[in-house]
Design an enzyme around this catalytic site. Structure first.
Site, PDB file in Angstrom:
ATOM      1  N   LYS A 177     -72.358 -32.475 112.196  1.00  0.00           N
ATOM      2  CA  LYS A 177     -72.861 -33.638 112.944  1.00  0.00           C
ATOM      3  C   LYS A 177     -72.634 -34.945 112.213  1.00  0.00           C
ATOM      4  CE  LYS A 177     -76.074 -31.671 116.207  1.00  0.00           C
ATOM      5  NZ  LYS A 177     -77.421 -31.580 116.735  1.00  0.00           N
ATOM      6  N   LYS A 213     -66.297 -26.388 120.300  1.00  0.00           N
ATOM      7  CA  LYS A 213     -67.363 -25.849 121.143  1.00  0.00           C
ATOM      8  C   LYS A 213     -67.599 -26.756 122.355  1.00  0.00           C
ATOM      9  CE  LYS A 213     -71.633 -26.534 119.930  1.00  0.00           C
ATOM     10  NZ  LYS A 213     -73.001 -26.593 119.406  1.00  0.00           N
ATOM     11  N   LYS A 270     -72.764 -30.861 124.969  1.00  0.00           N
ATOM     12  CA  LYS A 270     -73.284 -31.970 125.764  1.00  0.00           C
ATOM     13  C   LYS A 270     -72.976 -33.300 125.112  1.00  0.00           C
ATOM     14  CE  LYS A 270     -77.836 -29.884 125.157  1.00  0.00           C
ATOM     15  NZ  LYS A 270     -78.306 -29.493 123.845  1.00  0.00           N
TER      16      LYS A 270
HETATM   17  P1  TYM Z   1     -78.817 -26.621 121.561  1.00  0.00           P
HETATM   18  O1  TYM Z   1     -79.722 -27.488 122.352  1.00  0.00           O
HETATM   19  O2  TYM Z   1     -77.633 -27.219 120.901  1.00  0.00           O
HETATM   20  O3  TYM Z   1     -78.304 -25.424 122.459  1.00  0.00           O
HETATM   21  C1  TYM Z   1     -79.221 -24.610 123.164  1.00  0.00           C
HETATM   22  C2  TYM Z   1     -78.722 -23.186 123.218  1.00  0.00           C
HETATM   23  O4  TYM Z   1     -77.433 -23.140 123.843  1.00  0.00           O
HETATM   24  C3  TYM Z   1     -76.507 -22.487 122.990  1.00  0.00           C
HETATM   25  N1  TYM Z   1     -75.199 -23.133 123.144  1.00  0.00           N
HETATM   26  C4  TYM Z   1     -74.070 -22.473 123.404  1.00  0.00           C
HETATM   27  N2  TYM Z   1     -73.821 -21.167 123.583  1.00  0.00           N
HETATM   28  C5  TYM Z   1     -72.539 -20.809 123.840  1.00  0.00           C
HETATM   29  N3  TYM Z   1     -71.514 -21.713 123.907  1.00  0.00           N
HETATM   30  C6  TYM Z   1     -71.725 -23.025 123.734  1.00  0.00           C
HETATM   31  N4  TYM Z   1     -70.731 -23.901 123.830  1.00  0.00           N
HETATM   32  C7  TYM Z   1     -73.060 -23.456 123.473  1.00  0.00           C
HETATM   33  N5  TYM Z   1     -73.627 -24.682 123.249  1.00  0.00           N
HETATM   34  C8  TYM Z   1     -74.930 -24.450 123.048  1.00  0.00           C
HETATM   35  C9  TYM Z   1     -77.051 -22.688 121.590  1.00  0.00           C
HETATM   36  O5  TYM Z   1     -76.561 -21.727 120.688  1.00  0.00           O
HETATM   37  C10 TYM Z   1     -78.540 -22.565 121.823  1.00  0.00           C
HETATM   38  O6  TYM Z   1     -78.922 -21.204 121.870  1.00  0.00           O
HETATM   39  N6  TYM Z   1     -81.295 -25.859 117.303  1.00  0.00           N
HETATM   40  C11 TYM Z   1     -81.205 -25.468 118.697  1.00  0.00           C
HETATM   41  C12 TYM Z   1     -82.489 -25.666 119.460  1.00  0.00           C
HETATM   42  C13 TYM Z   1     -83.682 -25.009 118.871  1.00  0.00           C
HETATM   43  C14 TYM Z   1     -83.976 -23.623 118.859  1.00  0.00           C
HETATM   44  C15 TYM Z   1     -85.241 -23.499 118.241  1.00  0.00           C
HETATM   45  C16 TYM Z   1     -83.283 -22.495 119.303  1.00  0.00           C
HETATM   46  C17 TYM Z   1     -84.738 -25.642 118.272  1.00  0.00           C
HETATM   47  N7  TYM Z   1     -85.670 -24.749 117.904  1.00  0.00           N
HETATM   48  C18 TYM Z   1     -85.845 -22.234 118.037  1.00  0.00           C
HETATM   49  C19 TYM Z   1     -83.875 -21.240 119.087  1.00  0.00           C
HETATM   50  C20 TYM Z   1     -85.136 -21.127 118.475  1.00  0.00           C
HETATM   51  C21 TYM Z   1     -80.122 -26.308 119.349  1.00  0.00           C
HETATM   52  O7  TYM Z   1     -79.794 -27.386 118.940  1.00  0.00           O
HETATM   53  O8  TYM Z   1     -79.646 -25.776 120.489  1.00  0.00           O
END
Ligand code: TYM
Length: 351
Positions: A127, A211, A214
């Site tokens: 990031k 990847k 968003k």
């Molecule tokens: P975030 O908001 O980036 O993404 C949410 C979930 O979507 C999955 N994901 C993907 N899976 C497959 N292909 C992709 N291109 C893709 N983009 C996103 C992510 O792996 C995630 O499962 N740190 C986390 C949020 C979080 C969290 C938690 C998750 C905060 N606390 C506790 C699990 C447990 C995040 O930024 O996800």
């Protein structure tokens, strides 16, 4: 359909199976979030597991968010969870900041986590790559400690996530193990990441090495959960591919990242294996495959998009659902936070 998840390994049986996962409301959700996370959340709920799903607004503000847009995106994320099939009666659905115990436990974990562990987190490096890391927020750096708090505040045993979150769930185990060791307790479980299915890493439609995200500046790189049918079809038509036909075996997709990505998306959307998809399309070029993928994507996504729009028309009802979820989450979290503070040695004498 995936098999029922395993209960944690021997020694962890005192922790009842409980699912926790979260999504950041830092932008509109994408097909990657749907296939890698939301769809899996619904499957685990439907397998009968107790599940807690969180819209992590405290994580979102680790990078700048316009306040009004953040509120809007939080409601939109809630609508996406429900439209995808998360039932806010059976599962708990809430936004993180309404349960202050997340931030409180994160502070304790900030004091358990070692700087060396944080320095190894690849997401922080990604990031800040190409930017001035000195100008990143302290919150962005400490982000994985808050994520560990999210999970361990509920003694969650299973965390369904996409591949990009694996390192963070492993760090969560390290934090739990160090806490248990330092305070000579067996209080926090060794949580398992659940990374399953054909789409644990959905790639950008414009660049098979990146990847789908968003935060990608190019809207053409992703399918948003708010895209209409024509936009979805146009984005798939324009997706970058190669000139070869599809192979008959998965090995034939090696070194063809864009082709592999579209086949994986097709498999995940249809519930078929990659082998089955290739058996159907082997020998055909993208002129045939892309329209079939576009039709499938529209058929699966359109009902979700329209249900999201229906839900978004009543923001007060979404806020009510999040408030109800937060009350139920808080009831689980408070005793675990109180016990943690007690273990650490804090006086708890308020009435
Ligand atoms: P975030 O908001 O980036 O993404 C949410 C979930 O979507 C999955 N994901 C993907 N899976 C497959 N292909 C992709 N291109 C893709 N983009 C996103 C992510 O792996 C995630 O499962 N740190 C986390 C949020 C979080 C969290 C938690 C998750 C905060 N606390 C506790 C699990 C447990 C995040 O930024 O996800």
């Amino acid at each position: 359909m995936t098999d029922a998840v395993q209960t944690p390994h021997v020694g962890q049986t005192k922790f009842a199976p409980r699912v926790f996962s979260g999504i950041q409301p830092s932008g509109g959700l994408t097909l990657g979030n749907y296939l890698g996370a939301l769809k899996r959340f619904v499957e685990m709920q439907d397998q009968g597991m107790e599940a807690i799903y969180c819209i992590v607004d405290l994580h979102a503000i680790t990078t700048w968010q316009d306040p009004e847009r953040l509120r809007q995106q939080t409601r939109e994320a809630a609508a996406a969870f429900i439209a995808a099939g998360v039932d806010p009666k059976r599962s708990i659905l809430f936004n993180q900041s309404q349960v202050s115990a997340h931030a409180e436990l994160a502070w304790v974990f900030n004091c358990v986590t070692r700087l060396g562990w944080m320095n190894r987190m690849t997401q922080f490096k990604d990031k800040t790559a190409g930017k001035n890391a000195e100008n990143a927020s302290l919150g962005l750096y400490a982000y994985p400690s808050l994520m560990a708090a999210d999970i361990l505040l509920y003694h969650a045993t299973h965390v369904p996530v996409g591949e990009d979150q694996k390192q963070h769930v492993e760090l969560t185990r390290d934090i739990a193990a160090k806490f248990n060791h330092d305070y000579k307790v067996d209080f926090f479980p060794m949580t398992l990441p659940v990374i399953e299915g054909a789409a644990t890493r959905v790639m950008s439609l414009r660049d098979g090495s990146k990847k789908m995200s968003k935060s990608d500046p190019s809207d053409q790189s992703r399918i948003n959960l708010t895209d209409d049918a024509d936009t979805i079809a146009a984005k798939i038509r324009k997706a970058r591919t190669d000139a070869e036909v599809l192979p008959d075996l998965p090995e034939g997709l090696k070194d063809r990242p864009e082709a592999k990505n579209l086949v994986n998306i097709y498999a995940a959307l249809s519930g078929k294996s990659v082998e089955e998809v290739l058996a159907e399309f082997a020998g055909q070029g993208f002129g045939a495959f892309k329209p079939a993928l576009a039709d499938l994507a529209v058929a699966v996504m359109s009902p979700i998009t329209s249900e999201m729009q229906r839900l978004m028309a009543d923001p007060a009802e979404i806020d009510r659902i999040l408030g109800d979820g937060a009350d139920r989450a808080d009831a689980i979290a408070q005793p675990i936070l109180a016990r943690t503070l007690d273990i650490v040695g804090m006086i708890r004498s308020r009435r």
